[in-house]
Scaffold this motif. Structure first.
Motif, short mmCIF file in Angstrom:
data_model
loop_
_atom_site.label_atom_id
_atom_site.label_comp_id
_atom_site.label_asym_id
_atom_site.label_seq_id
_atom_site.Cartn_x
_atom_site.Cartn_y
_atom_site.Cartn_z
N LEU A 40 33.36 41.68 43.30
CA LEU A 40 34.43 40.79 43.77
C LEU A 40 34.93 39.90 42.64
O LEU A 40 36.13 39.65 42.51
N LEU A 41 34.02 39.43 41.79
CA LEU A 41 34.39 38.49 40.74
C LEU A 41 35.00 39.17 39.52
O LEU A 41 35.93 38.64 38.91
N GLU A 42 34.48 40.34 39.13
CA GLU A 42 34.90 40.94 37.87
C GLU A 42 35.34 42.40 37.97
O GLU A 42 35.70 43.00 36.96
N GLY A 43 35.27 43.00 39.14
CA GLY A 43 35.53 44.43 39.27
C GLY A 43 36.93 44.83 38.87
O GLY A 43 37.86 44.02 38.79
N LYS A 44 37.10 46.13 38.60
CA LYS A 44 38.40 46.68 38.24
C LYS A 44 38.82 47.69 39.30
O LYS A 44 37.99 48.40 39.86
N PRO A 45 40.10 47.75 39.60
CA PRO A 45 41.19 47.00 38.98
C PRO A 45 41.45 45.64 39.62
O PRO A 45 42.26 44.87 39.13
N LEU A 46 40.78 45.34 40.73
CA LEU A 46 41.09 44.12 41.47
C LEU A 46 39.85 43.26 41.60
O LEU A 46 38.80 43.72 42.02
#
Length: 345
Positions: free
Chosen positions: A70-76
């Motif tokens: 949730l904090l750093e994932g890609k792409p969102l």
């Protein structure tokens, strides 16, 4: 390669009455380090038991992978949405909050507070749920200064100051994403970061068209690549976790005994809650289920070979020191049987 010992001191999660951008980054760092702890103390240990054929019951524990994604994932992710809002002209606290709510509504680790939902959001961290006020998020993530300030530092008469800002600028240029950002108007100061020096907004000068004149479209334009504070912090944490992953980690977990900061006062419920949320109890159960004290075969044999006189004290020449077989392993098993027989007699 050289060997070394490093000490990493972590302050811990921050949960205040009002939590801002700084608390988000600190708690994000703690999420990453908690994931390293659970991997080293639980996941990898259980995998080692499986490889060595040790029959133990699998210990279940709370995984914070969803919160990290949730904090750093890609792409969102939360940090990605924040960076995108920083690039939008006219973005406000309200537009940032709306973008976060619409992107992560329904996520297990994301929540909308009942009061002030248009200026705040909630993240479910391993240490508890934290509500963040978005006030100042955009400006702090940009951390913008006029370009002349870092360039002045690079022109300093002090060799140390000049080198510090020059090296940091080159590092940030290498980290900057590909592609050009928007162009600044000619003749106006370009916003950048104090770290350009540690430049978080990396600028490239280029000449456009012929002719000069401020309003005629000629002269110099500066295309900028935005590198936010959040993305820099994310890169630093990734580097730190990579370093930790290449080491043999040992942990000292500090537990706050009470909420009144009193000496020799233990509130069991407070201590137990910390042990549970940090997965310390699960780590203890995993270690307890297997063999928490482990010594290499050659070292064990050198200590206890006298229990089996027919075996030389140093029998490690034929290998097997790190695994379950080889001459060292057979010697250890023989010494163990000798001890068992003498104890039975």
């Amino acid at each position: 390669s050289s060997a070394g010992i490093g000490i990493l001191d972590i302050f811990g999660s921050e949960i205040f009455a009002t939590n801002g951008f700084e608390q988000l980054l600190i708690n994000y760092a703690n999420e990453k380090l908690q994931a390293h702890f659970t991997a080293a103390a639980i996941t990898l240990l259980q995998a080692e038991y499986l490889r060595e054929g040790i029959a133990v019951d699998r210990v279940e524990y709370t995984d914070n992978a969803a919160t990290i994604a949730l904090l750093e994932g890609k792409p969102l992710s939360v940090l990605a949405v924040l960076d995108d809002q920083c690039l939008q002209a006219g973005a406000t606290d309200a537009s940032l909050t709306a973008a976060l709510h619409s992107s992560f509504d329904g996520h297990a680790s994301y929540g909308t507070p009942r009061i002030g939902a248009d200026r705040a959001f909630t993240i479910g961290h391993f240490g508890g749920r934290v509500t963040y006020s978005v006030a100042g998020f955009l400006s702090k993530n940009k951390d913008a200064l006029f370009a002349e300030l870092p360039s002045t530092m690079r022109a300093s008469a002090s060799p140390f100051v000049a080198q510090l800002f020059s090296e940091a600028a080159e590092q940030r240029r290498q980290q900057a994403p590909s592609g050009d950002g928007g162009a600044a108007a000619a003749g106006k100061p370009t916003a950048t970061n104090v770290n350009e020096g540690p430049a978080r907004r990396v600028s490239h000068s280029r000449r456009a068209g012929g002719g000069g004149g401020g309003s005629g479209g000629g002269g110099k334009k500066r295309a900028t690549q935005f590198v936010s504070v959040g993305s820099q912090f994310r890169g630093s944490i990734a580097s730190l976790v990579g370093t930790l992953g290449a080491t043999q980690s040992h942990f000292v977990r500090c537990i706050k005994p009470n909420e009144v900061r009193g000496p020799f006062v233990l509130w069991p419920a407070v201590a137990l809650a910390q042990l549970r949320c940090c997965a310390v109890l699960e780590a203890v159960r995993v270690s307890q289920a297997g063999f928490p004290t482990r010594i290499p075969f050659d070292e064990l044999l050198s200590r206890y070979a006298m229990l089996r006189p027919r075996l030389p004290a140093a029998a490690g020449a034929s290998g097997g020191g790190g695994g379950g077989g080889g001459r060292d392993g057979r010697g250890c098993r023989g010494a163990r049987r000798s001890v068992a027989r003498s104890g039975a007699g």
